[in-house]
Design a protein around this motif. Sequence first.
Motif, PDB file in Angstrom:
ATOM      1  N   MET A   1       0.849  -1.158   0.000  1.00  0.00           N
ATOM      2  CA  MET A   1       0.000   0.000   0.000  1.00  0.00           C
ATOM      3  C   MET A   1       0.903   1.232   0.000  1.00  0.00           C
ATOM      4  N   SER A   2       0.690   2.101  -0.938  1.00  0.00           N
ATOM      5  CA  SER A   2       1.490   3.323  -0.996  1.00  0.00           C
ATOM      6  C   SER A   2       0.722   4.468  -0.336  1.00  0.00           C
ATOM      7  N   THR A   3       1.466   5.266   0.379  1.00  0.00           N
ATOM      8  CA  THR A   3       0.833   6.410   1.034  1.00  0.00           C
ATOM      9  C   THR A   3       0.808   7.580   0.060  1.00  0.00           C
ATOM     10  N   PRO A   4      -0.284   8.306   0.033  1.00  0.00           N
ATOM     11  CA  PRO A   4      -0.348   9.454  -0.884  1.00  0.00           C
ATOM     12  C   PRO A   4       0.597  10.563  -0.426  1.00  0.00           C
ATOM     13  N   LEU A   5       1.140  11.256  -1.389  1.00  0.00           N
ATOM     14  CA  LEU A   5       2.043  12.355  -1.072  1.00  0.00           C
ATOM     15  C   LEU A   5       1.246  13.550  -0.557  1.00  0.00           C
ATOM     16  N   ARG A   6       1.739  14.126   0.501  1.00  0.00           N
ATOM     17  CA  ARG A   6       1.099  15.317   1.049  1.00  0.00           C
ATOM     18  C   ARG A   6       1.819  16.550   0.538  1.00  0.00           C
ATOM     19  N   ARG A   7       1.041  17.547   0.163  1.00  0.00           N
ATOM     20  CA  ARG A   7       1.602  18.794  -0.335  1.00  0.00           C
ATOM     21  C   ARG A   7       1.555  19.842   0.769  1.00  0.00           C
ATOM     22  N   THR A   8       2.509  20.746   0.726  1.00  0.00           N
ATOM     23  CA  THR A   8       2.482  21.874   1.648  1.00  0.00           C
ATOM     24  C   THR A   8       1.418  22.848   1.172  1.00  0.00           C
ATOM     25  N   SER A   9       0.600  23.292   2.089  1.00  0.00           N
ATOM     26  CA  SER A   9      -0.480  24.213   1.758  1.00  0.00           C
ATOM     27  C   SER A   9       0.086  25.543   1.266  1.00  0.00           C
ATOM     28  N   GLY A  10      -0.416  25.987   0.138  1.00  0.00           N
ATOM     29  CA  GLY A  10       0.007  27.277  -0.401  1.00  0.00           C
ATOM     30  C   GLY A  10      -0.415  28.430   0.494  1.00  0.00           C
ATOM     31  N   LEU A  11      -1.561  28.273   1.153  1.00  0.00           N
ATOM     32  CA  LEU A  11      -2.021  29.307   2.076  1.00  0.00           C
ATOM     33  C   LEU A  11      -1.096  29.420   3.290  1.00  0.00           C
ATOM     34  N   ALA A  12      -0.551  28.288   3.728  1.00  0.00           N
ATOM     35  CA  ALA A  12       0.380  28.316   4.858  1.00  0.00           C
ATOM     36  C   ALA A  12       1.663  29.055   4.486  1.00  0.00           C
ATOM     37  N   VAL A  13       2.146  28.802   3.292  1.00  0.00           N
ATOM     38  CA  VAL A  13       3.346  29.503   2.824  1.00  0.00           C
ATOM     39  C   VAL A  13       3.057  30.990   2.680  1.00  0.00           C
ATOM     40  N   ALA A  14       1.886  31.322   2.131  1.00  0.00           N
ATOM     41  CA  ALA A  14       1.501  32.724   1.971  1.00  0.00           C
ATOM     42  C   ALA A  14       1.385  33.409   3.331  1.00  0.00           C
ATOM     43  N   SER A  15       0.890  32.700   4.323  1.00  0.00           N
ATOM     44  CA  SER A  15       0.780  33.268   5.664  1.00  0.00           C
ATOM     45  C   SER A  15       2.151  33.590   6.240  1.00  0.00           C
ATOM     46  N   LEU A  16       3.081  32.673   6.110  1.00  0.00           N
ATOM     47  CA  LEU A  16       4.426  32.909   6.635  1.00  0.00           C
ATOM     48  C   LEU A  16       5.108  34.064   5.910  1.00  0.00           C
ATOM     49  N   VAL A  17       5.015  34.084   4.593  1.00  0.00           N
ATOM     50  CA  VAL A  17       5.640  35.159   3.819  1.00  0.00           C
ATOM     51  C   VAL A  17       5.003  36.502   4.171  1.00  0.00           C
ATOM     52  N   SER A  18       3.691  36.534   4.286  1.00  0.00           N
ATOM     53  CA  SER A  18       3.000  37.776   4.639  1.00  0.00           C
ATOM     54  C   SER A  18       3.345  38.223   6.052  1.00  0.00           C
ATOM     55  N   ARG A  47      -9.182  20.050   7.556  1.00  0.00           N
ATOM     56  CA  ARG A  47     -10.205  19.354   6.775  1.00  0.00           C
ATOM     57  C   ARG A  47      -9.635  18.188   5.980  1.00  0.00           C
ATOM     58  N   GLU A  48      -8.426  18.351   5.465  1.00  0.00           N
ATOM     59  CA  GLU A  48      -7.815  17.308   4.639  1.00  0.00           C
ATOM     60  C   GLU A  48      -6.383  17.018   5.097  1.00  0.00           C
ATOM     61  N   PRO A  49      -6.239  16.391   6.272  1.00  0.00           N
ATOM     62  CA  PRO A  49      -4.881  16.152   6.791  1.00  0.00           C
ATOM     63  C   PRO A  49      -4.079  15.138   5.977  1.00  0.00           C
ATOM     64  N   ASP A  50      -4.761  14.294   5.222  1.00  0.00           N
ATOM     65  CA  ASP A  50      -4.042  13.326   4.397  1.00  0.00           C
ATOM     66  C   ASP A  50      -3.537  13.947   3.097  1.00  0.00           C
ATOM     67  N   ARG A  51      -3.996  15.153   2.782  1.00  0.00           N
ATOM     68  CA  ARG A  51      -3.616  15.805   1.532  1.00  0.00           C
ATOM     69  C   ARG A  51      -2.650  16.977   1.741  1.00  0.00           C
ATOM     70  N   TYR A  52      -2.829  17.724   2.848  1.00  0.00           N
ATOM     71  CA  TYR A  52      -2.034  18.934   3.071  1.00  0.00           C
ATOM     72  C   TYR A  52      -1.228  18.850   4.359  1.00  0.00           C
ATOM     73  N   GLU A  53      -0.080  19.525   4.337  1.00  0.00           N
ATOM     74  CA  GLU A  53       0.728  19.705   5.532  1.00  0.00           C
ATOM     75  C   GLU A  53       1.163  21.168   5.574  1.00  0.00           C
ATOM     76  N   GLY A  54       1.828  21.563   6.625  1.00  0.00           N
ATOM     77  CA  GLY A  54       2.295  22.937   6.748  1.00  0.00           C
ATOM     78  C   GLY A  54       1.649  23.698   7.884  1.00  0.00           C
ATOM     79  N   ASP A  55       1.139  22.967   8.865  1.00  0.00           N
ATOM     80  CA  ASP A  55       0.483  23.627   9.992  1.00  0.00           C
ATOM     81  C   ASP A  55       1.463  24.532  10.744  1.00  0.00           C
TER      82      ASP A  55
END
Length: 92
Positions: A1-18, A47-55
């Motif tokens: 069973m392969s685990t799906p790749l999680r992406r870093t949330s773009g909103l999280a990156v935007a929050s840090l940069v802002s 809402r989608e912890p299996d899809r996004y990371e970057g908390d």
Amino acid sequence: MSTPLRRTSGLAVASLVSGILGWTILPLIGALVAVVTGHLARGEIRREPDRYEGDGLAVAGLVLGWAALALAVLGTLAVLLFFGGVAWLSTF
């Protein structure tokens, strides 16, 4: 069973940069954008912890944004109190 790749949330990156911009180039606008995008990113990640990371990025952006806003409010209050006190003293 392969685990799906999680992406870093773009909103999280935007929050840090802002949040960083809120302390450097764009004080008020950057801080407001950091707070809004930070909250949106945390909601998206929850809402989608299996899809996004970057908390952690979102939390860092929130802390920077709220701290910049608090400092702006305190600075404005200090200026108003100072000049209000000067105006009050000048009436005597």
